[in-house]
Design an enzyme around this catalytic site. Structure first.
Site, PDB file in Angstrom:
ATOM      1  N   TYR A   1      -0.984 -12.072  -3.979  1.00 38.90           N
ATOM      2  CA  TYR A   1      -0.201 -11.327  -4.971  1.00 38.90           C
ATOM      3  C   TYR A   1       1.300 -11.571  -4.842  1.00 38.90           C
ATOM      4  O   TYR A   1       2.067 -11.231  -5.740  1.00 38.90           O
ATOM      5  CB  TYR A   1      -0.505  -9.828  -4.909  1.00 38.90           C
TER       6      TYR A   1
ATOM      7  N   SER B   1       0.796  -1.225   0.000  1.00 33.94           N
ATOM      8  CA  SER B   1       0.000   0.000   0.000  1.00 33.94           C
ATOM      9  C   SER B   1       0.832   1.279   0.000  1.00 33.94           C
ATOM     10  O   SER B   1       0.501   2.232  -0.720  1.00 33.94           O
ATOM     11  CB  SER B   1      -0.966   0.001   1.186  1.00 33.94           C
TER      12      SER B   1
ATOM     13  N   GLY C   1      -4.014 -11.362  -7.138  1.00 36.02           N
ATOM     14  CA  GLY C   1      -4.403 -10.408  -6.121  1.00 36.02           C
ATOM     15  C   GLY C   1      -3.926  -8.993  -6.363  1.00 36.02           C
ATOM     16  O   GLY C   1      -4.507  -8.043  -5.828  1.00 36.02           O
TER      17      GLY C   1
ATOM     18  N   ASP D   1     -12.594  -2.935  -1.149  1.00 37.60           N
ATOM     19  CA  ASP D   1     -12.199  -4.263  -1.627  1.00 37.60           C
ATOM     20  C   ASP D   1     -13.168  -4.767  -2.699  1.00 37.60           C
ATOM     21  O   ASP D   1     -12.758  -5.395  -3.680  1.00 37.60           O
ATOM     22  CB  ASP D   1     -12.167  -5.265  -0.475  1.00 37.60           C
TER      23      ASP D   1
ATOM     24  N   ARG E   1     -13.026 -24.827   5.771  1.00 36.59           N
ATOM     25  CA  ARG E   1     -12.548 -25.987   6.520  1.00 36.59           C
ATOM     26  C   ARG E   1     -13.561 -26.434   7.574  1.00 36.59           C
ATOM     27  O   ARG E   1     -13.701 -27.615   7.848  1.00 36.59           O
ATOM     28  CB  ARG E   1     -11.195 -25.670   7.166  1.00 36.59           C
TER      29      ARG E   1
ATOM     30  N   LYS F   1     -10.280  -5.361   9.630  1.00 34.43           N
ATOM     31  CA  LYS F   1     -11.400  -4.911   8.799  1.00 34.43           C
ATOM     32  C   LYS F   1     -12.755  -5.031   9.499  1.00 34.43           C
ATOM     33  O   LYS F   1     -13.660  -4.235   9.232  1.00 34.43           O
ATOM     34  CB  LYS F   1     -11.422  -5.680   7.474  1.00 34.43           C
TER      35      LYS F   1
ATOM     36  N   ARG G   1     -18.282 -22.617  11.397  1.00 37.67           N
ATOM     37  CA  ARG G   1     -17.685 -21.367  11.881  1.00 37.67           C
ATOM     38  C   ARG G   1     -17.742 -20.260  10.820  1.00 37.67           C
ATOM     39  O   ARG G   1     -16.811 -19.488  10.675  1.00 37.67           O
ATOM     40  CB  ARG G   1     -16.230 -21.624  12.289  1.00 37.67           C
TER      41      ARG G   1
END
Length: 274
Positions: free
Chosen positions: A211, A15, A232, A100, A148, A64, A152
């Site tokens: 990325y 960034s 990415g 995003d 996975r 976030k 959750r």
């Protein structure tokens, strides 16, 4: 004017290179952008201590979702996604937004992926929620989420409901059944999808949020079979472009200068040490 990217770990963030290139190209020589190591515990104190010279924050993991209670206002999109990767600081207070989603849509559009008929998302974190929002903007009203532990994913499932996306949740042992789609979005961290390359190699299009290092084993496998691959970096670039617009209030953001700066730093990091 000051701005920064916050996260933990933050040392490898691109960034600063993207935002500084934008500021140079826009003649904003009095703007300063830095990277600050910050975890969830430190975030409230850091935000509370910012003075009037600060204009914006870029947020990466794990902040976030944690930032939302600390904001005065939040965009409708960030509320739907349940995550803000951008904070705009002004006299009116702290405003949270999500760029995003914009970054994902623009990255896919650059590669010609604009109207997928069906999609599967790998992973259940904040980026997965943004991916679901991006898919909704591309016209999809349903998607499959592969994780996975299906027990959750309540936060991501709630985001899907707010976004109007009918979500089917599967575990990775049933991955093959979720691949009758024309787009797979992997939000898994670097290396986590390596063992899935053989299973996913025949998908028509792959968007892998990693990325660096690039290309991932997954990206190589899909490309070798003729599939469209999006990495990415284009997402990172375009979400940063939108952040610069929001932080500066200007639309003349030098996208290509930012792209060149980011790619140059990726190449520099990949070069062997002398």
């Amino acid at each position: 004017m000051k701005a920064a990217v916050l996260g933990s770990p933050i040392v490898h963030s691109l960034s600063p290179y993207l935002h500084r290139a934008a500021h140079r190209g826009m003649g904003l020589h009095d703007w300063h952008y830095e990277a600050i190591e910050c975890d969830e515990a430190a975030l409230p104190g850091l935000i509370a201590g910012l003075d009037g010279t600060w204009r914006g924050l870029s947020l990466t993991m794990p902040l976030k979702r944690a930032v939302l209670p600390l904001l005065d206002t939040v965009s409708e999109l960030a509320l739907q996604v349940g995550a803000a990767n951008t904070v705009i600081l002004s006299q009116d207070g702290r405003h949270g937004d999500n760029t995003d989603v914009y970054g994902i849509v623009e990255a896919l559009a650059e590669a010609g992926v604009t109207a997928p008929r069906a999609a599967t998302v790998l992973g259940g974190g904040a980026t997965a929620s943004s991916a679901l929002a991006a898919l909704r903007r591309l016209g999809l009203g349903e998607a499959t989420l592969v994780v996975r532990d299906p027990g959750r994913v309540s936060i991501t499932a709630e985001a899907a409901e707010r976004l109007g996306v009918n979500l089917t949740v599967q575990s990775f042992d049933k991955l093959e059944a979720a691949l009758e789609v024309d787009l797979v979005v992997s939000t898994l961290p670097s290396g986590a999808a390596d063992d899935l390359a053989g299973t996913l190699e025949r998908v028509p299009a792959l968007f892998d949020v990693v990325y660096a290092p690039w290309p991932t084993r997954l990206a190589v496998a899909v490309a070798a079979r003729g599939g469209t691959v999006v990495g990415g970096f284009p997402m990172l670039l375009h979400q940063a472009v939108r952040q610069v617009e929001l932080m500066t209030g200007r639309a003349d953001v030098p996208v290509e200068a930012m792209r060149e700066a980011g790619k140059a730093e990726i190449v520099r990091r990949a070069a062997p040490a002398e």
